[in-house]
Design an enzyme around this catalytic site. Structure first.
Site, PDB file in Angstrom:
ATOM      1  N   HIS A  36      63.239  53.949 -12.430  1.00  0.00           N
ATOM      2  CA  HIS A  36      62.242  53.109 -13.504  1.00  0.00           C
ATOM      3  C   HIS A  36      60.843  52.846 -12.545  1.00  0.00           C
ATOM      4  O   HIS A  36      59.872  52.935 -13.018  1.00  0.00           O
ATOM      5  CB  HIS A  36      62.845  52.104 -13.910  1.00  0.00           C
ATOM      6  CG  HIS A  36      63.460  52.335 -15.121  1.00  0.00           C
ATOM      7  ND1 HIS A  36      63.172  52.384 -16.333  1.00  0.00           N
ATOM      8  CD2 HIS A  36      65.071  52.753 -15.207  1.00  0.00           C
ATOM      9  CE1 HIS A  36      64.161  52.747 -17.188  1.00  0.00           C
ATOM     10  NE2 HIS A  36      65.164  52.909 -16.653  1.00  0.00           N
ATOM     11  N   ASP A  37      60.942  52.351 -11.250  1.00  0.00           N
ATOM     12  CA  ASP A  37      59.686  52.467 -10.419  1.00  0.00           C
ATOM     13  C   ASP A  37      59.043  53.393 -10.203  1.00  0.00           C
ATOM     14  O   ASP A  37      57.778  53.225 -10.517  1.00  0.00           O
ATOM     15  CB  ASP A  37      60.043  51.641  -9.230  1.00  0.00           C
ATOM     16  CG  ASP A  37      60.566  50.420  -9.190  1.00  0.00           C
ATOM     17  OD1 ASP A  37      60.028  49.469  -9.898  1.00  0.00           O
ATOM     18  OD2 ASP A  37      61.187  49.715  -8.345  1.00  0.00           O
ATOM     19  N   ILE A  38      59.486  54.642 -10.186  1.00  0.00           N
ATOM     20  CA  ILE A  38      58.886  55.793  -9.788  1.00  0.00           C
ATOM     21  C   ILE A  38      58.186  56.129 -11.190  1.00  0.00           C
ATOM     22  O   ILE A  38      57.059  56.790 -11.272  1.00  0.00           O
ATOM     23  CB  ILE A  38      59.638  56.808  -9.000  1.00  0.00           C
ATOM     24  CG1 ILE A  38      60.321  56.436  -7.585  1.00  0.00           C
ATOM     25  CG2 ILE A  38      58.921  58.170  -8.972  1.00  0.00           C
ATOM     26  CD1 ILE A  38      59.187  55.800  -6.885  1.00  0.00           C
TER      27      ILE A  38
ATOM     28  N   SER B  39      55.244  54.379 -12.014  1.00  0.00           N
ATOM     29  CA  SER B  39      54.146  54.965 -10.906  1.00  0.00           C
ATOM     30  C   SER B  39      53.563  56.044 -11.533  1.00  0.00           C
ATOM     31  O   SER B  39      52.275  56.282 -11.656  1.00  0.00           O
ATOM     32  CB  SER B  39      54.571  55.221  -9.790  1.00  0.00           C
ATOM     33  OG  SER B  39      55.329  53.909  -9.176  1.00  0.00           O
TER      34      SER B  39
END
Length: 394
Positions: A166-168, A171
């Site tokens: 989810h972070d990526i 991003s």
């Protein structure tokens, strides 16, 4: 000339979702000025492993940036940030909603200084809605999006995806929306606000799962390595490990039966005639394939499938991946000279542009490395810089 050589970014993000976004834009040529909090900097600097005292996690995700250390809790520190914003195209932050307002660096404040500013906020749940006030990390987003509930073995419990997906996702969602807003700015001169959340960015990737639910009311369950709508499309046990089989359409299925496992009768078997039939009887199908595959090695079956035109491959461990001949030939492992850590390896750039390729042209900054350089560009004198140091503003 790099694709984004005219783009100037002020980056006040930390850890992963924000820094990965600005790293990608920096790879493509944008000038990125990373503003780290005073005194300790980005929280990632506290994450090992370390090389000569420098965090490898930090160095991996903050290349192609200039770094300054700034105390935003002091009025002089905020004034320096506002000077940077005056000439910036993009401002990226990943504070919890409400924090930028308290600091006086929210969108409504900054657009008065720079009406053409593209302001991107990345948060766990977004800037609006009943959960907007909550702090959200990748693992919470995996739980909220449903992805964790559908990851893992059929008879096991929910599993976190092995990477910070989810972070990526957030991003990359931020990257393509910043680029869209930048094109709009080049045409009109107008900036705008971008609200990106970890939860929604990952949720937007659940395409087949949404189709199953909206189309048939099915709630996706854990499937291990299996695909939701194609079979056989999964990992199969071999004599020495596992091999991936991708017989995802009728042609590759028939080639698999005739040329890989020598079972042409499976083509006419009523359980396996269509992809839907195979999916319905996937337990039986997997068992039958495995009874054959366990007699030979993974390498044997990969070669056999390649010869038959059936997509297949091994499941590599991460060290095998980073030393794989194909990965290396595609420059996905590059060496960079860092002023403190020395020669370090990092992941390369995945897209290969023919005219304006991305490059790793600058290692991650040491803490506050470019503070004086940036302040001199803002016309601060040596005496003023010394006073700001003494007052613990920089």
């Amino acid at each position: 000339m790099k694709a984004l050589h005219k783009m100037k970014i002020v980056d006040v993000t930390q850890v992963m979702a924000g820094p990965y976004c600005t790293m990608v834009l920096g790879d493509l040529g944008a000038e990125v000025i990373k503003v780290e909090k005073y005194p300790k900097g980005d929280d990632t600097r506290d994450m090992g492993p370390y090389v000569n005292g420098e965090s490898y996690c930090y160095m991996m995700i903050n290349r192609n940036k200039k770094g300054i250390r700034l105390n935003l809790k002091k009025e002089q520190g905020k004034e320096i940030l506002l000077k940077l914003v005056e000439t910036a195209d993009v401002f990226v932050e990943n504070f919890r909603p409400g924090v930028t307002k308290k600091l006086g660096i929210d969108y409504d404040t900054l657009r008065k200084i720079n009406p053409g500013l593209i302001y991107c906020s990345i948060s766990g749940y977004g800037q609006t809605g009943p959960y907007s006030h909550k702090g959200g990390f990748d693992i919470m987003a995996q739980g909220m999006s449903g992805i964790m509930s559908m990851t893992g073995e059929k008879d096991g419990g929910p599993c976190k995806v092995g990477i910070a997906i989810h972070d990526i996702a957030a991003s990359m969602t931020a990257v393509y929306n910043i680029l869209a807003a930048y094109i709009h700015k080049l045409e009109t001169g107008q900036g705008q606000y971008i609200d990106v959340s970890l939860v929604e960015s990952g949720l937007a990737w659940t395409i087949w799962e949404a189709a199953a639910y909206f189309g048939a009311g099915e709630v996706p369950q854990r499937t291990g390595t299996r695909h939701r709508v194609s079979a056989p499309y999964q990992g199969i046990k071999t004599k020495d490990g596992y091999v991936l089989v991708g017989a995802a359409n009728q042609r590759t299925w028939e080639n698999f039966c005739k040329l890989v496992v020598n079972k042409p009768e499976w083509i006419e078997d009523p359980r396996f005639v269509t992809n839907q039939d195979r999916q319905k009887h996937v337990d039986e199908l997997e068992k039958l394939i495995e009874e054959i595959f366990v007699n030979e090695t993974t390498e044997y079956w990969v070669t056999k499938m390649e010869q038959a035109g059936v997509p297949g491959g091994p499941i590599l461990t991460y060290d095998q991946t980073l030393n794989n001949e194909h990965i290396l030939s595609r420059n996905m492992v590059e060496e960079v000279e860092h002023p403190v850590a020395g020669t370090i390896k990092m992941l390369g750039i995945p897209a290969k542009l023919s005219g304006t390729p991305g490059t790793i042209h600058r290692p991650a900054p040491t803490l506050g490395q470019h503070t004086e350089e940036v302040l001199k560009e803002l016309n601060f004198s040596g005496e003023e810089i010394a006073r700001l140091k003494k007052d613990e503003v920089i």
